[in-house]
Design an enzyme around this catalytic site. Structure first.
Site, PDB file in Angstrom:
ATOM      1  N   CYS A 126       5.354  -0.772   7.831  1.00 19.22           N
ATOM      2  CA  CYS A 126       4.428  -0.856   6.690  1.00 19.22           C
ATOM      3  C   CYS A 126       4.003  -2.305   6.467  1.00 19.22           C
ATOM      4  O   CYS A 126       2.842  -2.571   6.134  1.00 19.22           O
ATOM      5  CB  CYS A 126       5.094  -0.340   5.421  1.00 19.22           C
ATOM      6  SG  CYS A 126       5.670   1.346   5.559  1.00 19.22           S
TER       7      CYS A 126
ATOM      8  N   ARG B 203       2.437   8.368   6.421  1.00 24.15           N
ATOM      9  CA  ARG B 203       1.329   7.410   6.437  1.00 24.15           C
ATOM     10  C   ARG B 203       0.023   8.190   6.392  1.00 24.15           C
ATOM     11  O   ARG B 203      -0.582   8.457   7.430  1.00 24.15           O
ATOM     12  CB  ARG B 203       1.354   6.565   7.709  1.00 24.15           C
ATOM     13  CG  ARG B 203       2.563   5.717   7.850  1.00 24.15           C
ATOM     14  CD  ARG B 203       2.521   4.864   9.108  1.00 24.15           C
ATOM     15  NE  ARG B 203       3.868   4.494   9.467  1.00 24.15           N
ATOM     16  CZ  ARG B 203       4.590   3.575   8.825  1.00 24.15           C
ATOM     17  NH1 ARG B 203       4.058   2.919   7.807  1.00 24.15           N
ATOM     18  NH2 ARG B 203       5.820   3.325   9.198  1.00 24.15           N
TER      19      ARG B 203
END
Ligand code: BEZ
Length: 225
Positions: free
Chosen positions: A53, A129
């Site tokens: 991330c 995601r």
């Protein structure tokens, strides 16, 4: 998240984004109303202080100008508190020298992530995601889901935004791998004709060299300069 629409079924492309009001690192925001007139890319991530991330955040931030050039705002989301988001952003600034300037939603209870279908039960209670690209009128134009193991490709997200905007602006369709398509290069596709008269018109346009066609149902042209 204070408001939810009636249906709890996750939205699909072509739907209006459900309305929700949330706390972000940059104050309270109501979606999609606060972004009316702009495109926006809402992207969830499994959690703060996670390496993949972090690479995505740095990449999105580094391409902020390219997103702005496409009239597109970025908004992150994870099932974490605003304090955790702030500490993570501080860490990124202090250690990687990158100031993250887009807001991140603190979806502490996972209400937004659940409503938008960003939770894959087999992946646990974290958000996957997901990417939602929403147009200036609040309609969802694409939903992408990536697993925790694979970071998103920023260039592909920019390509999608640009392709959607050109498709809207010129009423055309974009080929595979545009602008580097194996058959027609950077040319764009015309919607197939819907009746025999329109098919005939297409063939006449091709004969007049206004467009090119492989056949009446597969015509393409250059974008105007
Ligand atoms: C990461 O972004 O690095 C990550 C997220 C969830 C699980 C494992 C890694």
């Amino acid at each position: 998240m204070e408001q939810q629409s009636q249906s709890e079924v996750p939205p699909k492309i072509g739907d209006l984004l459900p309305t929700f009001t949330v706390q972000t690192t940059q104050g309270r925001k109501t979606f999609p109303a606060d972004y009316a007139g702009s495109w926006f890319m809402l992207f969830s991530h499994p959690g703060d202080f996670t390496p993949v991330c972090t690479t995505e955040f740095v990449s999105f931030q580094g391409n902020q100008q390219a997103f702005q050039d496409l009239n597109t705002e970025l908004i992150g989301l994870s099932i974490d508190t605003v304090f955790a988001h702030m500490k993570w952003l501080e860490w990124i600034q202090d250690n990687l020298g990158v100031a993250i300037t887009f807001p991140i939603i603190a979806d502490e209870l996972g209400l937004v992530a659940n409503r938008l279908g960003m939770i894959a039960p087999e992946a646990g209670t974290r958000a996957v995601r997901s990417v939602f690209i929403v147009d200036p009128t609040g309609y969802i134009r694409i939903i992408l889901n990536y697993p925790a193991e694979v970071g998103r490709n920023t260039n592909e997200l920019l390509r999608i935004l640009q392709a959607l905007q050109i498709a809207d602006g010129y009423d055309v369709k974009m080929p595979a791998n545009w602008p580097d398509n194996e058959l027609i290069g950077d040319k764009v596709i015309l919607a197939p004709p819907t009746d025999v008269m329109k098919a005939q018109e297409r063939m006449e346009e091709a004969e007049a060299n206004e467009i090119e066609c492989f056949d009446w149902w597969f015509c393409y042209k250059d974008l105007p300069e």
